[in-house]
Design a protein around this motif. Structure first.
Motif, PDB file in Angstrom:
ATOM      1  N   VAL A   1       2.944  17.782  -7.042  1.00  0.00           N
ATOM      2  CA  VAL A   1       3.667  16.535  -6.777  1.00  0.00           C
ATOM      3  C   VAL A   1       5.133  16.879  -6.577  1.00  0.00           C
ATOM      4  CG1 VAL A   1       4.307  14.269  -7.676  1.00  0.00           C
ATOM      5  CG2 VAL A   1       2.081  15.245  -8.251  1.00  0.00           C
ATOM      6  N   ARG A   2       5.725  16.324  -5.541  1.00  0.00           N
ATOM      7  CA  ARG A   2       7.161  16.526  -5.307  1.00  0.00           C
ATOM      8  C   ARG A   2       7.768  15.203  -4.871  1.00  0.00           C
ATOM      9  NH1 ARG A   2      10.497  19.900  -0.896  1.00  0.00           N
ATOM     10  NH2 ARG A   2       9.370  18.513   0.474  1.00  0.00           N
ATOM     11  N   HIS A   3       8.825  14.803  -5.552  1.00  0.00           N
ATOM     12  CA  HIS A   3       9.523  13.567  -5.205  1.00  0.00           C
ATOM     13  C   HIS A   3      10.627  13.897  -4.210  1.00  0.00           C
ATOM     14  CE1 HIS A   3       7.540  11.079  -8.194  1.00  0.00           C
ATOM     15  NE2 HIS A   3       7.561  12.145  -8.971  1.00  0.00           N
TER      16      HIS A   3
ATOM     17  N   LEU B   1       2.349  14.710  -1.988  1.00  0.00           N
ATOM     18  CA  LEU B   1       1.210  15.125  -2.805  1.00  0.00           C
ATOM     19  C   LEU B   1       0.421  16.205  -2.075  1.00  0.00           C
ATOM     20  CD1 LEU B   1      -0.034  11.558  -3.731  1.00  0.00           C
ATOM     21  CD2 LEU B   1       1.310  13.075  -5.174  1.00  0.00           C
ATOM     22  N   MET B   2       0.164  17.320  -2.764  1.00  0.00           N
ATOM     23  CA  MET B   2      -0.765  18.329  -2.259  1.00  0.00           C
ATOM     24  C   MET B   2      -2.086  18.027  -2.961  1.00  0.00           C
ATOM     25  SD  MET B   2      -1.378  20.805  -0.246  1.00  0.00           S
ATOM     26  CE  MET B   2       0.030  21.738   0.226  1.00  0.00           C
ATOM     27  N   ILE B   3      -3.132  17.849  -2.165  1.00  0.00           N
ATOM     28  CA  ILE B   3      -4.409  17.384  -2.686  1.00  0.00           C
ATOM     29  C   ILE B   3      -5.504  18.359  -2.283  1.00  0.00           C
ATOM     30  CG2 ILE B   3      -6.124  15.540  -2.500  1.00  0.00           C
ATOM     31  CD1 ILE B   3      -3.685  13.685  -1.935  1.00  0.00           C
ATOM     32  N   THR B   4      -6.394  18.669  -3.226  1.00  0.00           N
ATOM     33  CA  THR B   4      -7.596  19.435  -2.947  1.00  0.00           C
ATOM     34  C   THR B   4      -8.775  18.500  -3.158  1.00  0.00           C
ATOM     35  OG1 THR B   4      -6.545  21.457  -3.738  1.00  0.00           O
ATOM     36  CG2 THR B   4      -8.945  21.485  -3.532  1.00  0.00           C
ATOM     37  N   ILE B   5      -9.526  18.251  -2.085  1.00  0.00           N
ATOM     38  CA  ILE B   5     -10.674  17.351  -2.227  1.00  0.00           C
ATOM     39  C   ILE B   5     -11.872  18.144  -2.748  1.00  0.00           C
ATOM     40  CG2 ILE B   5      -9.837  15.731  -0.509  1.00  0.00           C
ATOM     41  CD1 ILE B   5     -11.878  16.883   1.453  1.00  0.00           C
TER      42      ILE B   5
ATOM     43  N   TYR C   1      -5.048  18.968   1.566  1.00  0.00           N
ATOM     44  CA  TYR C   1      -4.280  18.039   2.393  1.00  0.00           C
ATOM     45  C   TYR C   1      -2.930  17.822   1.740  1.00  0.00           C
ATOM     46  CZ  TYR C   1      -8.731  16.755   4.547  1.00  0.00           C
ATOM     47  OH  TYR C   1      -9.926  16.766   5.211  1.00  0.00           O
ATOM     48  N   MET C   2      -1.924  17.578   2.591  1.00  0.00           N
ATOM     49  CA  MET C   2      -0.622  17.170   2.089  1.00  0.00           C
ATOM     50  C   MET C   2      -0.367  15.763   2.615  1.00  0.00           C
ATOM     51  SD  MET C   2       3.186  18.729   2.570  1.00  0.00           S
ATOM     52  CE  MET C   2       2.834  20.160   1.571  1.00  0.00           C
ATOM     53  N   VAL C   3      -0.018  14.859   1.702  1.00  0.00           N
ATOM     54  CA  VAL C   3       0.224  13.468   2.058  1.00  0.00           C
ATOM     55  C   VAL C   3       1.601  13.081   1.532  1.00  0.00           C
ATOM     56  CG1 VAL C   3      -0.552  11.096   1.779  1.00  0.00           C
ATOM     57  CG2 VAL C   3      -2.227  12.931   1.957  1.00  0.00           C
ATOM     58  N   VAL C   4       2.377  12.404   2.366  1.00  0.00           N
ATOM     59  CA  VAL C   4       3.660  11.844   1.948  1.00  0.00           C
ATOM     60  C   VAL C   4       3.521  10.335   2.031  1.00  0.00           C
ATOM     61  CG1 VAL C   4       6.123  11.669   2.429  1.00  0.00           C
ATOM     62  CG2 VAL C   4       4.942  13.832   2.794  1.00  0.00           C
ATOM     63  N   GLN C   5       3.795   9.657   0.915  1.00  0.00           N
ATOM     64  CA  GLN C   5       3.702   8.204   0.902  1.00  0.00           C
ATOM     65  C   GLN C   5       4.850   7.637   0.077  1.00  0.00           C
ATOM     66  OE1 GLN C   5      -0.187   7.339  -0.691  1.00  0.00           O
ATOM     67  NE2 GLN C   5       0.530   7.267  -2.780  1.00  0.00           N
TER      68      GLN C   5
ATOM     69  N   MET D   1       2.281   3.629  -9.867  1.00  0.00           N
ATOM     70  CA  MET D   1       1.246   4.631  -9.609  1.00  0.00           C
ATOM     71  C   MET D   1       1.930   5.998  -9.596  1.00  0.00           C
ATOM     72  SD  MET D   1      -2.190   4.955  -8.220  1.00  0.00           S
ATOM     73  CE  MET D   1      -2.369   3.241  -7.969  1.00  0.00           C
ATOM     74  N   VAL D   2       2.136   6.575 -10.775  1.00  0.00           N
ATOM     75  CA  VAL D   2       2.805   7.864 -10.918  1.00  0.00           C
ATOM     76  C   VAL D   2       1.735   8.951 -10.940  1.00  0.00           C
ATOM     77  CG1 VAL D   2       4.325   9.251 -12.361  1.00  0.00           C
ATOM     78  CG2 VAL D   2       4.689   6.786 -12.171  1.00  0.00           C
ATOM     79  N   PHE D   3       1.888   9.955 -10.097  1.00  0.00           N
ATOM     80  CA  PHE D   3       0.919  11.039  -9.999  1.00  0.00           C
ATOM     81  C   PHE D   3       1.416  12.260 -10.746  1.00  0.00           C
ATOM     82  CE2 PHE D   3       0.221   8.482  -6.191  1.00  0.00           C
ATOM     83  CZ  PHE D   3      -1.154   8.316  -6.227  1.00  0.00           C
ATOM     84  N   HIS D   4       0.461  12.991 -11.340  1.00  0.00           N
ATOM     85  CA  HIS D   4       0.728  14.258 -12.022  1.00  0.00           C
ATOM     86  C   HIS D   4      -0.283  15.283 -11.519  1.00  0.00           C
ATOM     87  CE1 HIS D   4       3.401  12.160 -14.750  1.00  0.00           C
ATOM     88  NE2 HIS D   4       2.440  11.273 -14.967  1.00  0.00           N
ATOM     89  N   SER D   5       0.024  16.544 -11.714  1.00  0.00           N
ATOM     90  CA  SER D   5      -0.890  17.600 -11.323  1.00  0.00           C
ATOM     91  C   SER D   5      -2.216  17.429 -12.065  1.00  0.00           C
ATOM     92  CB  SER D   5      -0.261  18.958 -11.639  1.00  0.00           C
ATOM     93  OG  SER D   5      -1.080  19.985 -11.153  1.00  0.00           O
ATOM     94  N   GLN D   6      -3.312  17.662 -11.360  1.00  0.00           N
ATOM     95  CA  GLN D   6      -4.687  17.566 -11.860  1.00  0.00           C
ATOM     96  C   GLN D   6      -5.191  16.133 -12.038  1.00  0.00           C
ATOM     97  OE1 GLN D   6      -6.603  20.302 -11.863  1.00  0.00           O
ATOM     98  NE2 GLN D   6      -4.759  21.267 -11.083  1.00  0.00           N
TER      99      GLN D   6
END
Length: 155
Positions: A41-43, A111-115, A121-125, A131-136
């Motif tokens: 996650v990167r802000h 967000l770097m995401i592994t499905i 995938y890398m998604v920027v939103q 809705m705070v995201f953390h690793s894992q």
């Protein structure tokens, strides 16, 4: 005086706030949903310089108000002079008070995401404070009908 009030109301109606977030409670068609986990996650922030499209109307309104006030003084050619000077002064003040461009900062999250099948995938939103995201974190990658992707936490 009514014309002045109507003019001010019309100018205020032209100003619209800029919003970066999107409504999460809106029903939209979904093409597909993938499940996975957040790996990083990167802000980040995006700064835009937006030119005010209503600038000319604000200067016109200032000139109109200044001319109306200037018209109250003097008589004959003196009244014409004070009207013109009032309009020039009002337009000048409105021009100085409302700069042409404004800076808007939009907060984003990358967000770097592994499905589940191993693809990344890398998604920027837009950053959603609710809705705070953390690793894992387990997530849903939702492909919307309009071609955009939204990432939500799995519940």
């Amino acid at each position: 005086m009514k014309a002045l009030l109507v003019c001010c109301m019309l100018l205020a109606a032209q100003i619209s706030p800029a919003l970066a977030d999107y409504p999460r409670n809106e029903a939209v068609p979904v093409d597909k949903v993938l499940f996975g986990k957040v790996t990083s996650v990167r802000h980040i922030s995006e700064t835009e310089l937006i030119e005010d499209r209503n600038h000319g109307w604000k200067v016109f309104g200032g000139g109109l108000i200044g001319g109306t006030i200037g018209n109250q003084f003097g008589s004959g050619s003196g009244r014409v002079l004070t009207t013109v000077l009032g309009a020039m002064l009002g337009g000048s003040i409105a021009n100085d008070k409302h700069p042409r461009a404004q800076r808007i900062t939009i907060q984003l999250v990358e967000l770097m995401i592994t499905i589940d099948d191993g693809q990344e995938y890398m998604v920027v939103q837009d950053l959603d404070p609710n809705m705070v995201f953390h690793s894992q974190d387990p997530i849903r990658m939702i492909y919307l009908g309009d071609g955009t992707v939204r990432i939500d936490k799995q519940l």
